[in-house]
Scaffold this active site. Sequence first.
Site, mmCIF file in Angstrom:
data_model
loop_
_atom_site.group_PDB
_atom_site.id
_atom_site.type_symbol
_atom_site.label_atom_id
_atom_site.label_comp_id
_atom_site.label_asym_id
_atom_site.label_seq_id
_atom_site.Cartn_x
_atom_site.Cartn_y
_atom_site.Cartn_z
ATOM 1 N N LYS A 29 0.824 -1.238 -0.387
ATOM 2 C CA LYS A 29 -0.285 0.420 0.274
ATOM 3 C C LYS A 29 1.050 1.165 -0.391
ATOM 4 O O LYS A 29 1.995 1.515 0.511
ATOM 5 C CB LYS A 29 -0.925 0.016 0.914
ATOM 6 N N ASP B 18 -2.801 -0.536 9.086
ATOM 7 C CA ASP B 18 -2.366 -0.832 8.071
ATOM 8 C C ASP B 18 -2.847 -2.311 7.696
ATOM 9 O O ASP B 18 -3.327 -3.142 6.198
ATOM 10 C CB ASP B 18 -1.037 -1.487 7.391
HETATM 11 P P1 ATP Z 1 4.185 -0.363 7.828
HETATM 12 O O1 ATP Z 1 4.012 0.632 6.595
HETATM 13 O O2 ATP Z 1 3.670 -0.944 7.713
HETATM 14 O O3 ATP Z 1 4.995 0.175 8.923
HETATM 15 P P2 ATP Z 1 7.136 -1.153 6.791
HETATM 16 O O4 ATP Z 1 6.265 -1.174 5.795
HETATM 17 O O5 ATP Z 1 7.478 -0.232 7.329
HETATM 18 O O6 ATP Z 1 5.402 -1.321 7.378
HETATM 19 P P3 ATP Z 1 7.697 -4.223 7.413
HETATM 20 O O7 ATP Z 1 8.002 -4.822 5.764
HETATM 21 O O8 ATP Z 1 6.149 -4.630 7.301
HETATM 22 O O9 ATP Z 1 7.888 -2.638 7.088
HETATM 23 O O10 ATP Z 1 8.199 -4.442 8.580
HETATM 24 C C1 ATP Z 1 7.888 -3.666 9.828
HETATM 25 C C2 ATP Z 1 8.507 -4.586 11.202
HETATM 26 O O11 ATP Z 1 8.126 -5.225 10.769
HETATM 27 C C3 ATP Z 1 10.098 -4.818 10.992
HETATM 28 O O12 ATP Z 1 11.077 -4.190 11.605
HETATM 29 C C4 ATP Z 1 9.623 -6.569 10.511
HETATM 30 O O13 ATP Z 1 10.805 -6.965 11.936
HETATM 31 C C5 ATP Z 1 8.542 -7.426 11.267
HETATM 32 N N1 ATP Z 1 7.992 -7.683 10.763
HETATM 33 C C6 ATP Z 1 7.330 -8.721 11.331
HETATM 34 N N2 ATP Z 1 6.865 -10.368 10.442
HETATM 35 C C7 ATP Z 1 7.329 -8.942 9.522
HETATM 36 C C8 ATP Z 1 6.438 -9.982 7.602
HETATM 37 N N3 ATP Z 1 5.968 -10.793 7.751
HETATM 38 N N4 ATP Z 1 7.441 -9.201 7.274
HETATM 39 C C9 ATP Z 1 8.539 -8.470 7.577
HETATM 40 N N5 ATP Z 1 8.318 -7.287 8.274
HETATM 41 C C10 ATP Z 1 7.841 -8.595 9.296
#
Ligand code: ATP
Length: 297
Positions: free
Chosen positions: A11, A137
């Site tokens: 997203k 989200d």
């Molecule tokens: P958001 O914008 O929702 O905060 P993001 O895209 O910046 O998310 P993600 O890749 O969703 O970041 O990862 C956020 C944190 O979630 C990471 O620090 C990771 O350690 C943890 N995490 C737990 N499960 C997962 C997963 N299945 N995939 C990615 N990260 C995960």
Amino acid sequence: MTQVTVRAPAKINLHLGVGGLRPDGKHALATVYQAVGLYDDVTVVDAADWSVGLTRPIDGVPLDDTNIAVRAGRALTAHHGIERAARITIAKGIPVMGGMAGGSADAAATLLALDRLWDLQTSDDDLLRIAGTLGSDVPFALLGGTALGTGHGEVVVPVEDASSVWWVVVLSDEGLSTPAVYAHFDELSPDAPVAPPVPEALIEALGTGYTDEIGDLLANDLWPAARDLRPDLVDVEVQLRSMAPDGVLLSGSGPTLLVLHEDVEEARTTVAELTAQGYRCTLAPGPVAGAHVVTYA
Ligand code: ATP
């Protein structure tokens, strides 16, 4: 059914209005989400115990019970009062810690995949409610398309979106912690409103589908905090704005940056120019569907 694969999209937030910190530790949001064509595929098979794996190793993704996909599986079995478990395998196409909600996509995909694997027939409302307990989200990753998110982002209502656009997604080699960006936002914005206003003008522009107007109305309240924490993003932003003055956006809490294009050939040209300058980027259409089953056996 012995195996189900569900695909869930990344997203972006066309508008991310952030309010002050609530007593429950969350931030009030008024956001317009759009699902874009970068995907994680989550495959589930029945197993004696919960476990999670990746199709290729990726730093920063936990492979224990803290993985949000396992939390989603446990939340679904708790909701139904059943003692079951699964092996969850994730093929990640969404950047990790990129502000594109890859973890949330995995949680949404896991909920849907396990519901189908075990034929639980969870209602859409219950799936959305369980999703909302896992992260702000996650409900939107089930819904997809374009939607208004309120509450702390978990209350999602589809928005009519007549646009069909291409996002140049400019990746960063280093992730940015979402909690760190919000904490810095709190320092920078002690007077943030209790309830940030709904972006009516953007919602109207989406209804007409005029890309130029949408580009003018893109907004992200987290940008000043992300710039402070990652000053290197400022140079990238300046470079992108020289190419597309009104279509540049920080994705969620960053550090991924986005450039809006209506025309796919122009978007490809931007990708080629940025790649030649050493940037790592890819192309994603929007809006796209939410979590959906792609294969089952
Ligand atoms: P958001 O914008 O929702 O905060 P993001 O895209 O910046 O998310 P993600 O890749 O969703 O970041 O990862 C956020 C944190 O979630 C990471 O620090 C990771 O350690 C943890 N995490 C737990 N499960 C997962 C997963 N299945 N995939 C990615 N990260 C995960």
